[in-house]
Write a protein that holds these residues in place. Sequence first.
Motif, PDB file in Angstrom:
ATOM      1  N   ASP A 100       9.871  19.244  38.030  1.00 56.65           N
ATOM      2  CA  ASP A 100       9.476  19.421  39.424  1.00 56.65           C
ATOM      3  C   ASP A 100       9.010  18.103  40.040  1.00 56.65           C
ATOM      4  O   ASP A 100       9.422  17.732  41.148  1.00 56.65           O
ATOM      5  CB  ASP A 100       8.357  20.463  39.530  1.00 56.65           C
ATOM      6  CG  ASP A 100       8.882  21.889  39.473  1.00 56.65           C
ATOM      7  OD1 ASP A 100      10.089  22.084  39.693  1.00 56.65           O
ATOM      8  OD2 ASP A 100       8.084  22.806  39.207  1.00 56.65           O
ATOM      9  N   ARG A 130       8.650  28.074  50.850  1.00 59.11           N
ATOM     10  CA  ARG A 130       9.462  29.066  50.118  1.00 59.11           C
ATOM     11  C   ARG A 130       8.931  30.480  50.332  1.00 59.11           C
ATOM     12  O   ARG A 130       9.690  31.444  50.493  1.00 59.11           O
ATOM     13  CB  ARG A 130       9.463  28.719  48.625  1.00 59.11           C
ATOM     14  CG  ARG A 130      10.080  29.772  47.701  1.00 59.11           C
ATOM     15  CD  ARG A 130      11.569  29.956  47.897  1.00 59.11           C
ATOM     16  NE  ARG A 130      12.072  31.067  47.101  1.00 59.11           N
ATOM     17  CZ  ARG A 130      12.613  30.954  45.893  1.00 59.11           C
ATOM     18  NH1 ARG A 130      12.724  29.769  45.331  1.00 59.11           N
ATOM     19  NH2 ARG A 130      13.058  32.005  45.243  1.00 59.11           N
ATOM     20  N   GLY A 168       5.794  22.695  49.805  1.00 63.59           N
ATOM     21  CA  GLY A 168       7.132  23.211  49.522  1.00 63.59           C
ATOM     22  C   GLY A 168       7.093  24.654  49.064  1.00 63.59           C
ATOM     23  O   GLY A 168       7.932  25.478  49.478  1.00 63.59           O
ATOM     24  N   LYS A 169       6.132  25.010  48.226  1.00 66.69           N
ATOM     25  CA  LYS A 169       5.990  26.402  47.796  1.00 66.69           C
ATOM     26  C   LYS A 169       5.612  27.286  48.966  1.00 66.69           C
ATOM     27  O   LYS A 169       6.102  28.428  49.089  1.00 66.69           O
ATOM     28  CB  LYS A 169       4.928  26.497  46.696  1.00 66.69           C
ATOM     29  CG  LYS A 169       4.726  27.919  46.164  1.00 66.69           C
ATOM     30  CD  LYS A 169       6.010  28.475  45.576  1.00 66.69           C
ATOM     31  CE  LYS A 169       5.789  29.889  45.044  1.00 66.69           C
ATOM     32  NZ  LYS A 169       7.044  30.501  44.535  1.00 66.69           N
ATOM     33  N   SER A 200      11.158  25.286  44.940  1.00 64.49           N
ATOM     34  CA  SER A 200      10.140  24.639  45.766  1.00 64.49           C
ATOM     35  C   SER A 200      10.196  23.124  45.643  1.00 64.49           C
ATOM     36  O   SER A 200       9.877  22.401  46.599  1.00 64.49           O
ATOM     37  CB  SER A 200       8.745  25.145  45.379  1.00 64.49           C
ATOM     38  OG  SER A 200       8.647  26.537  45.556  1.00 64.49           O
TER      39      SER A 200
END
Length: 485
Positions: free
Chosen positions: A330, A24, A20-21, A37
């Motif tokens: 998170d 991004r 996910g990061k 993220s």
Amino acid sequence: MSADSIGFALLLLGIILLVGKGIRITTPLVQRLFLPSSIIAGFLALFLGPEVLGALANAMGSDRFSEAGLFTPEILDVWSALPGLLISIVFATLFLGADLPSPRRVTRLVGPQLSIGVIFASGQYVVGLLLAVAILVPFFGSNPMTGALIEMGFEGGHGTAAGMRESMESLGFAEGGDLALGIATVGVVGGVILGVAFINWAVRTGRTECLDGTVEQSLSEQRGLFRDDENFPAATMTTRPASIEPLSLHFAFIAAAVIIGVVLLEALQAAEQWGVANVPGYDVEILSHVPLFPLAMLGGVIIQVLLQRTGHTGILDHQMMLRIQGFALDVLIVSALATLSLTAIAANWQPFVILCVAGIVFNVFVLLVLCPRIIGRFWFERGIGDFGQSMGVTATGLILMRIADPENESPAYEAFGYKQLVFEPFFGGGFVTAAAIPLIYAFGPVPLLVAMTIVLLVALGVGLFFYGPRGRREIREARATADVS
């Protein structure tokens, strides 16, 4: 379920967060939307799970991924249990390590900010409950508890929505958790998109005092990275690692706060059960359906007060607490979105759309119409933070405030921070949010609607007729000073 299965499920969450990061960092559209993220990773896990990939495989007649997508049922079981556990950690850290000012100082500093915050939160209840009573229940057959979902999803965010899932399931509102998570997702995305659009509009029309020109963000900010010349320490060392690792000490205090919350909740539930068994005519059980996390927050407040009274506040660092809170949030968001039921949302799509649209319209009205009439100077810089929080989570509000006031020229951050000390115990996942669902179940939506309407009218009255004139006086004095200079 084996320990290996639990461990692998947690490791897999970490890998998904890393992907996910990466998305991004490498995707311009996602960067411009300022999507966290964890949201990106949660959507990825949802797509690869049974609700999307599994449903597609089943539609194509394949049994390979139809049961759980790329994952296993054991992994999904672990993920579905995480939000209810982690939300207590998120709320236990809210006040640990933070300075708790006197109520008098808080009131003097953040009166207008608190009025706006209460208007956002109580108004979301009023709008949602009115819709439930007038439209959703009679025309769509919705559960009356849908009236609390706007505040739970928008003001509370993914953490609160996931944390309340178990309570809603125990009260026969199984689809409530999925609807609340869906509303929270709409809120986060819509809050950032609308917030950035409103900031650009405010700059062009001269409604901001801290910016002039087009709002621009550096590439590193869009990617969510720091530049090489920026130095933002994550936390402060409060103990020597040779004695105890500071992170371990902070976790120990969080554990103590949660345990205090468990004791308080069990004591309250035992008292209620005693009343049900021994008081004639009393048969309403509310506390048995209240989740742990608001009491864990109270446990954190109790510990912080004790540390302040004994002069040992230096042993905890609030920035360290925020890092632990951010980690828990998170992981919570990814696991909650990964186990989201799209089927439940699709089956209730009309109420879902109505609640989302009504909540957004109300929030925009408060920002553009009420904030300038209540706050006074720096109304946009201060109001955009509460708008972001009321649409998504506190982090959304902070992002928007940073865009609108990058040099911290206004009192927005200070007022917002102190407002949270009074606001958080009640709304956005506090006691009101936690008790709303059991109260609606026990007494119906009308009593809570009446109570929230009274709260809304009081906040409006205080804001418009007490803080409003003071704010306009501050604007006149600032203009007079500018003319003289």
